[in-house]
Design an enzyme around this catalytic site. Structure first.
Site, PDB file in Angstrom:
ATOM      1  CE  LYS A  49      18.423   9.053   5.821  1.00 54.18           C
ATOM      2  NZ  LYS A  49      18.553   8.204   6.943  1.00 54.18           N
ATOM      3  CG  ASP A  93      18.401   9.379  11.073  1.00 59.89           C
ATOM      4  OD1 ASP A  93      20.572  10.484  10.165  1.00 59.89           O
ATOM      5  OD2 ASP A  93      18.662   8.865  10.596  1.00 59.89           O
ATOM      6  CG  ASP A 114      10.223  24.243   8.961  1.00 61.38           C
ATOM      7  OD1 ASP A 114      10.399  25.148   9.698  1.00 61.38           O
ATOM      8  OD2 ASP A 114       9.923  23.420   9.141  1.00 61.38           O
ATOM      9  CG  ASP A 173       9.632  23.982  14.740  1.00 59.26           C
ATOM     10  OD1 ASP A 173       9.779  25.633  14.759  1.00 59.26           O
ATOM     11  OD2 ASP A 173       8.033  23.878  15.314  1.00 59.26           O
ATOM     12  CE1 TYR A 205      10.431  23.590   3.871  1.00 57.68           C
ATOM     13  CE2 TYR A 205       9.502  26.260   4.042  1.00 57.68           C
ATOM     14  CZ  TYR A 205       9.710  24.491   4.845  1.00 57.68           C
ATOM     15  OH  TYR A 205       9.570  25.146   5.919  1.00 57.68           O
TER      16      TYR A 205
HETATM   17  C1  IPM Z   1       9.896  28.995   9.834  1.00 58.53           C
HETATM   18  C2  IPM Z   1       8.135  28.367   9.559  1.00 58.53           C
HETATM   19  C3  IPM Z   1       7.657  28.046   8.371  1.00 58.53           C
HETATM   20  C4  IPM Z   1       8.755  27.506   7.427  1.00 58.53           C
HETATM   21  C5  IPM Z   1       6.242  27.919   7.591  1.00 58.53           C
HETATM   22  C6  IPM Z   1       5.114  29.571   8.494  1.00 58.53           C
HETATM   23  C7  IPM Z   1       6.050  28.685   5.874  1.00 58.53           C
HETATM   24  O1  IPM Z   1       7.726  27.064   9.880  1.00 58.53           O
HETATM   25  O2  IPM Z   1      10.260  30.033   8.948  1.00 58.53           O
HETATM   26  O3  IPM Z   1      10.446  28.342  10.003  1.00 58.53           O
HETATM   27  O4  IPM Z   1       8.997  26.407   7.415  1.00 58.53           O
HETATM   28  O5  IPM Z   1       9.857  28.066   6.931  1.00 58.53           O
HETATM   29 MG    MG Z   2       9.937  26.778  10.591  1.00 58.52          MG
END
Ligand code: IPM
Ligand code: MG
Length: 362
Positions: free
Chosen positions: A192, A224, A248, A252, A142
């Site tokens: 990794k 993975d 990240d 999710d 990032y």
């Molecule tokens: C998160 C989001 C952010 C990230 C985006 C909105 C930049 O996906 O907080 O997980 O990638 O960190």
């Molecule tokens: Mg995210």
């Protein structure tokens, strides 16, 4: 009576909708526990690009630094989606994390027993899931430089840089081990190392830091395999520590273990004071969800639970945090659900009603 300064940055899309509900709940906490929360608000993200030409103003950062905590909604939307644009809504969240030095992102994942039947995964797989993912937040892909795109005789090209220093890995590993000490004493470091140099360094340092925590069982997992094990045997995890990009993606995935992205809060922390508190940024892990924005469909629970984390981790108000969590629990037990978590036999309510119910339960 204790006084606290909280900066609210609703942002875009459902960010504004869910933050309104969190504020409602905090107002009840303020009354019940006799505190004073001084709220200030700043426009960020796409809304700030429209108004000021930048996603995050230095004035906003200055206000954040002068606050005890930041409550952050969400940023982004199709209107600002041009990848070539010089300013992007996401600059707001990335800039906030970086400039406030919030290197540790805590994302707890727990499934409510009453939501087991509505999981996209089988009950026997998700039952008992209770983990915290610690995502390194101010390094890696990032923020590594160079980061750019260009065009030459070979066509369009782009580069991002994955770079980590010993200092960055060491401090996030300590956060992981310390949290594991307060929990089931198991830390899984995800990297990794079979391909990436940064992964090899990560594993090496995690192992070294681990020597200072003989009471913690440290495991290493390739990212993975971690992605697979998260849905194969989520109960095998207690605390996970990993780099920015992997964190990240994995969170999710992990959110689905909790039923929905709308259920998952997060805390972003930097250096702590002696008493364990310190400035932090609190946000749901979901985005601005432009597809459902303005329709009252957003689940405010992730934002409300983020506010609870704020009370606990930045304001040092444990009982107040537990009170909000208890209120959320009570509302779920009473059968109320927003559309994203609606199941058989539940009463579907909109964003505002869900906020009202939690506030009443406080
Ligand atoms: C998160 C989001 C952010 C990230 C985006 C909105 C930049 O996906 O907080 O997980 O990638 O960190
Ligand atoms: Mg995210």
């Amino acid at each position: 009576m204790a006084t606290f300064k909280i900066l609210c940055t609703p942002g875009d899309g459902i960010g504004t909708e869910v933050i309104a509900e969190a504020l409602k709940v905090l107002a009840r906490v303020e009354k019940r526990f006799k505190h004073e929360f001084q709220f200030d608000e700043e426009i960020i993200g796409g809304a700030a690009i429209d108004k000021y030409g930048e996603a995050l103003r230095s004035k906003t950062i200055a206000k954040a630094k002068a606050s005890d905590a930041v409550l952050f909604g969400a940023v982004g939307g199709p209107k600002w989606d041009n990848p070539k644009a010089k300013v992007r809504p996401e600059d707001a969240i990335l800039g906030m994390r970086k400039q406030l030095g919030l290197f540790a992102n805590l994302r707890p994942v727990k499934i409510h027993p009453l939501m087991l039947a509505d999981s996209t995964l089988r009950r026997e797989v998700v039952e008992g899931t209770d983990m915290v993912v610690i995502r390194e937040l101010t390094g890696g892909l990032y923020f590594g430089r160079p980061q750019k795109r260009w065009e030459d005789s070979r066509g369009r090209q782009a580069v991002d840089t994955l770079r980590y220093s010993e200092k960055e890995i060491t401090r996030i590993c300590h956060v992981g081990f310390k949290l594991a000490q307060q929990r089931r004493k198991k830390l899984t470091s995800v990297d990794k190392a079979n391909v990436l140099r940064t992964g090899q360094l990560w594993r090496e340092i995690a192992t070294e830091v681990g020597k200072q925590y003989p009471d913690i069982q440290l495991d290493h997992l390739l990212v993975d395999a971690a992605a697979m094990n998260l849905i194969r045997k989520p109960t095998s995890f207690d605390v996970i520590v990993t780099e920015n990009m992997f964190g990240d993606i994995l969170t999710d995935e992990a959110a689905m273990l909790a039923g929905s992205m709308g259920m998952m809060p997060s805390a972003s922390l930097g250096k702590r004071k002696k008493d364990g508190t310190g400035i932090g940024l609190y946000e749901p892990i979901h985005g601005s969800a432009p597809d459902i924005a303005g329709q009252g469909k957003a689940n405010p629970l992730a934002m409300i639970l983020s506010a609870a984390m704020m009370l606990r981790l930045s304001l040092g108000l444990e009982a107040e945090a537990a009170c909000i969590e208890g209120a959320v629990d009570a509302v779920i037990v009473a059968g109320y659900r927003t559309p994203d978590i609606a199941g058989t036999g539940s009463s579907v309510v909109d964003t505002v009603k869900m906020g009202d119910l939690v506030a009443e339960a406080v």
